[in-house]
Motif scaffolding. Structure first.
Motif, PDB file in Angstrom:
ATOM      1  N   UNK A   1       0.835  -1.217   0.000  1.00 15.16           N
ATOM      2  CA  UNK A   1       0.000   0.000   0.000  1.00 15.16           C
ATOM      3  C   UNK A   1       0.867   1.263   0.000  1.00 15.16           C
ATOM      4  N   UNK A   2       1.692   1.399  -1.017  1.00 16.00           N
ATOM      5  CA  UNK A   2       2.579   2.566  -1.087  1.00 16.00           C
ATOM      6  C   UNK A   2       1.772   3.828  -1.370  1.00 16.00           C
ATOM      7  N   UNK A   3       2.186   4.925  -0.709  1.00 16.48           N
ATOM      8  CA  UNK A   3       1.494   6.204  -0.877  1.00 16.48           C
ATOM      9  C   UNK A   3       2.144   7.048  -1.964  1.00 16.48           C
ATOM     10  N   UNK A   4       3.445   6.833  -2.115  1.00 16.36           N
ATOM     11  CA  UNK A   4       4.218   7.654  -3.046  1.00 16.36           C
ATOM     12  C   UNK A   4       5.075   6.719  -3.897  1.00 16.36           C
ATOM     13  N   UNK A   5       5.229   7.076  -5.177  1.00 15.83           N
ATOM     14  CA  UNK A   5       6.173   6.360  -6.030  1.00 15.83           C
ATOM     15  C   UNK A   5       7.220   7.371  -6.492  1.00 15.83           C
ATOM     16  N   UNK A   6       8.489   7.026  -6.359  1.00 13.02           N
ATOM     17  CA  UNK A   6       9.532   7.880  -6.917  1.00 13.02           C
ATOM     18  C   UNK A   6      10.117   7.141  -8.112  1.00 13.02           C
ATOM     19  N   UNK A   7      10.081   7.790  -9.271  1.00 16.31           N
ATOM     20  CA  UNK A   7      10.566   7.152 -10.487  1.00 16.31           C
ATOM     21  C   UNK A   7      11.333   8.180 -11.322  1.00 16.31           C
ATOM     22  N   UNK A   8      11.696   7.809 -12.551  1.00 17.79           N
ATOM     23  CA  UNK A   8      12.348   8.729 -13.482  1.00 17.79           C
ATOM     24  C   UNK A   8      11.618   8.610 -14.810  1.00 17.79           C
ATOM     25  N   UNK A   9      11.812   9.624 -15.659  1.00 20.94           N
ATOM     26  CA  UNK A   9      11.246   9.488 -17.010  1.00 20.94           C
ATOM     27  C   UNK A   9      11.799   8.217 -17.655  1.00 20.94           C
ATOM     28  N   UNK A  10      13.123   8.049 -17.539  1.00 17.99           N
ATOM     29  CA  UNK A  10      13.766   6.847 -18.063  1.00 17.99           C
ATOM     30  C   UNK A  10      15.214   6.832 -17.626  1.00 17.99           C
ATOM     31  N   UNK A  11      15.928   5.762 -17.970  1.00 20.05           N
ATOM     32  CA  UNK A  11      17.355   5.689 -17.634  1.00 20.05           C
ATOM     33  C   UNK A  11      18.108   5.118 -18.830  1.00 20.05           C
ATOM     34  N   UNK A  12      19.422   5.133 -18.750  1.00 14.34           N
ATOM     35  CA  UNK A  12      20.228   4.638 -19.871  1.00 14.34           C
ATOM     36  C   UNK A  12      20.672   3.208 -19.645  1.00 14.34           C
ATOM     37  N   UNK A  13      20.578   2.430 -20.713  1.00 14.57           N
ATOM     38  CA  UNK A  13      21.012   1.043 -20.688  1.00 14.57           C
ATOM     39  C   UNK A  13      21.369   0.619 -22.085  1.00 14.57           C
TER      40      UNK A  13
ATOM     41  N   UNK B   1       3.261  10.735  -7.658  1.00  7.66           N
ATOM     42  CA  UNK B   1       4.395  10.136  -8.361  1.00  7.66           C
ATOM     43  C   UNK B   1       5.417  11.246  -8.587  1.00  7.66           C
ATOM     44  N   UNK B   2       6.581  11.047  -8.020  1.00  5.77           N
ATOM     45  CA  UNK B   2       7.646  12.050  -8.113  1.00  5.77           C
ATOM     46  C   UNK B   2       8.602  11.572  -9.203  1.00  5.77           C
TER      47      UNK B   2
ATOM     48  N   UNK C   1      -1.868  16.840 -10.742  1.00  4.12           N
ATOM     49  CA  UNK C   1      -2.344  16.574  -9.387  1.00  4.12           C
ATOM     50  C   UNK C   1      -1.630  15.375  -8.780  1.00  4.12           C
ATOM     51  N   UNK C   2      -1.366  14.344  -9.609  1.00  4.28           N
ATOM     52  CA  UNK C   2      -0.672  13.156  -9.096  1.00  4.28           C
ATOM     53  C   UNK C   2       0.843  13.252  -9.343  1.00  4.28           C
ATOM     54  N   UNK C   3       1.208  13.651 -10.550  1.00  5.04           N
ATOM     55  CA  UNK C   3       2.618  13.609 -10.952  1.00  5.04           C
ATOM     56  C   UNK C   3       3.333  14.926 -10.661  1.00  5.04           C
TER      57      UNK C   3
END
Ligand code: WT7
Length: 649
Positions: free
Chosen positions: A180-192, A218-219, A233-235
């Motif tokens: 039940x996470x309240x916040x997600x921290x992510x990135x647009x994308x990453x390099x691989x 979502x941060x 509102x979310x992002x």
């Protein structure tokens, strides 16, 4: 397996520590005696090297076994221990992180700078309503923001759940829901591998699917520069929130047993387990082992652990252990061969890396490409090499030492697990005479045994089940939301002794050799995968009637995922065998993540089962490893194996 280990154990090369190494070593042999004399006092001493806002008076409470409490009347702040305290001690200008991006960009953070970033991030999260005990999901590439996020969550007394960026949106969703996470921290994308892989996109897909989720915000860190969709509102953009945040943040104390993180790992059922770790004991053992096992001299060493923060190695030996010790470390975003096959060695040369911690699968892949690649770089700064994730075969061990270590660096083969939280078996580089292929001895303060099914010690030179016979500070505290499964999985077998799921054997010197998993858990490139989880992904495809998955021995990856699939009769003509196999491999990748994609999918008419309906994976393993099929007498229908092998040959 047994014959293989017999051959291995004839390995006779020995490498005692050199006089020079011993002279400057962080710990000496007396540490074993000290720990053995009073195990709990030893761990209490180690814990006191941390900063306690409120000192503890109780070391261990094992009354409610197997639910342990360590240092539980003490209070500390984990992030403060990794950051503020080093700045206050006058080490603010020491580099904490040298970041190397895959495209070649780089940046570094001193302890003062990293502390400031974490304070800001903690303020951002507090502003989004994150308080003690809340869960924050982290789905990021290997960039400094991943470490900053983990520490900011820890600073607030909240709980992070890092999900490896290679997991699919389905896997992400089930982990977000379970915690039940309240916040997600992510990135647009990453390099691989020279390309941007999207992450935000997977978060959107995860949160769009089906029912309402617990996630409020979502941060999003800008890293890949790829297009993203936006839910107002979310992002929120990380850089905008960070720029607006206050740089002052006081670290509050939390109880030693305050949950620090959940990390999902595969078990023997289809559902991953949320392994729970808490604060004081975890930080005590990760920092102690990081110092002792790698002979860390924080003023002069440049340490590099190549693991992703999405795995336990990244938690314990990128984020918490090294930073608690005030170490300077390298963090690399990409793959070892991008943009050229010498990328790792170039990084070691550039930063003068002195301690390298990596996995046997990586070493074997470098061996295959050839020594001329590393030999084109100056690796003379290296002085300690570490290995983790699976047994390291003596051939790879010697190559690692000779080609990467210049023939004179100690190698520490470290055995541990997501559940143990920190290293449990390893050589100590200034103390132990090294033996290629063995994980060697328990860390001071750790009690390990090898037992038979009845719980009797098997003695020297016999195989058995590896157990940890006394509680340890960084031990798993539970499975998130499922105390019964916790007890069943690890404690039902041997009572208050922890059952690790690994086979092991002690040689005539008492050194430990690991023999692989004894359950239906595979180890692919040092990553744990569950046969049941991949089987359930396969049967979720409309074409599939039944599936069985085995881990087949593989030269490069240790084990490889091999699936045997029965197609529904109604679907028999829907695709050719090749098409079906391609389709199903892709389906598993979509359901779980690319790491779980089977190397081979065999379409078979039937699966070998016992009369009680249990799939005999042992026989399928014989087929997958190209061996003659073993004893089939317990099969309900003894002809199935012939049908399978005839069809495949
Ligand atoms: C399993 C744990 C510990 C971080 C990486 C994997 C195997 C791990 C070794 C080693 C032989 C090893 C075991 C263990 N394993 N290190 N040095 N020698 N086997 O963490 O995903 O929790 O997997 O990895 O089978 O049970 P994990």
């Amino acid at each position: 397996m047994v014959t293989r280990i017999d051959n291995l154990m004839h390995e006779s090369r020995r490498f005692p520590p050199t006089v020079e190494f011993i002279a400057d070593s962080v710990v000496g042999p007396e540490i074993y005696a000290a720990a053995a004399a009073d195990r709990l006092a030893f761990w209490a001493d180690q814990a006191r090297t941390l900063h306690w806002h409120k000192p503890f008076t109780r070391t261990l409470d094992w009354e409610d076994a197997p639910f342990a409490k360590w240092f539980d009347d003490g209070a500390l702040n984990v992030a403060y221990n990794c950051l503020d305290r080093h700045v206050l001690a006058g080490n603010g200008d020491r580099v904490a992180l040298y970041f190397e991006g895959e495209p070649g960009d780089s940046r570094s953070y001193t302890y003062a700078e990293l502390t400031a970033e974490v304070k800001r991030a903690a303020n951002v999260m507090a502003g989004l309503g994150i308080v003690q005990g809340d869960r924050v999901a982290v789905y990021l590439p290997m960039i400094p923001e991943a470490v900053i996020t983990m520490l900011a969550v820890a600073r607030l007394g909240a709980v992070h759940s890092v999900i490896f960026g290679g997991f699919s949106s389905e896997s992400l969703r089930s982990r977000i829901d379970d915690a039940s996470a309240k916040l997600v921290v992510t990135a647009d994308g990453g390099y691989r591998k020279g390309k941007v892989f999207p992450l935000k996109h997977a978060v959107d897909a995860a949160l769009a699917a089906g029912t309402e989720s617990s996630v409020e915000h979502v941060l999003v860190v800008k890293r890949g520069g790829n297009e993203v969709e936006w839910q107002h509102g979310r992002d929120l953009w990380w850089d905008e929130e960070m720029a607006a945040a206050d740089v002052e943040h006081e670290a509050m104390p939390f109880p030693a047993e305050n949950p620090l993180f959940i990390l999902y790992t595969s078990g023997t059922t289809g559902k991953p387990k949320g392994v729970l770790h808490t604060s004081g004991g975890y930080l005590t053992q990760t920092s102690f082992t990081h110092r002792a096992v790698f002979d860390l001299h924080p003023e002069t060493d440049i340490y590099w652990c190549t693991a992703d923060v999405g795995w336990i190695t990244g938690h314990s030996y990128v984020t918490y252990g090294p930073l608690a010790n005030g170490a300077t470390q390298v963090m690399y975003e990409g793959t070892p061969d991008s943009p050229h096959p010498g990328r790792w060695w170039e990084i070691i040369q550039k930063y003068g890396v002195t301690i390298l911690y990596t996995a046997p699968t990586a070493i074997r892949s470098f061996m295959k490409i050839g020594r001329h690649i590393p030999q084109a770089f100056d690796l003379s700064s290296l002085r300690v090499l570490g290995s983790v994730g699976e047994p390291i075969n003596p051939e790879a061990w010697i190559w690692y030492r000779d080609i990467i270590g210049g023939g004179n660096t100690p190698i520490v083969d470290t055995w541990w697990q997501t559940e143990t939280g920190a290293i449990m078996l390893s050589a100590l580089p200034g103390v132990t005479t090294l033996k290629p292929g063995a994980a060697q001895v328990p860390i001071p303060g750790i009690a390990i045994e090898v037992l038979d099914e009845a719980g009797t010690d098997v003695g020297l030179n016999s195989g058995g089940l590896l157990v940890v016979s006394e509680p340890w500070p960084s031990m798993i505290r539970g499975i998130w939301g499922d105390p019964e499964r916790f007890v069943e999985t690890y404690w039902e077998k041997f009572g208050t002794k922890y059952f690790a799921g690994d086979g092991a054997r002690r040689d005539h010197d008492g050194d430990y050799w690991l023999l692989g998993r004894v359950d239906d858990v595979m180890n692919v490139s040092g990553h744990r995968l569950s046969t049941a989880e991949i089987e359930s992904a396969l049967v979720s495809h409309p074409m599939v009637a039944e599936a069985a998955v085995v881990g087949a021995e593989d030269e490069a990856t240790g084990q490889a995922v091999v699936a045997f699939v029965v197609i529904k009769e109604s679907q028999a003509h829907a695709a050719t065998a090749d098409e079906a196999s391609t389709l199903l491999r892709a389906h598993v990748a979509e359901q779980i993540g690319a790491i779980a994609r089977p190397k081979l999918v065999f379409l078979v008419a039937e699966l070998p089962k016992t009369r009680s309906g249990k799939i005999m994976r042992r026989l399928l393993k014989d087929v997958a490893e190209g061996r003659e099929v073993g004893d089939t007498t317990t099969l309900a229908d003894t002809s199935v194996m012939r049908i399978i092998t005839d069809k495949l040959s």
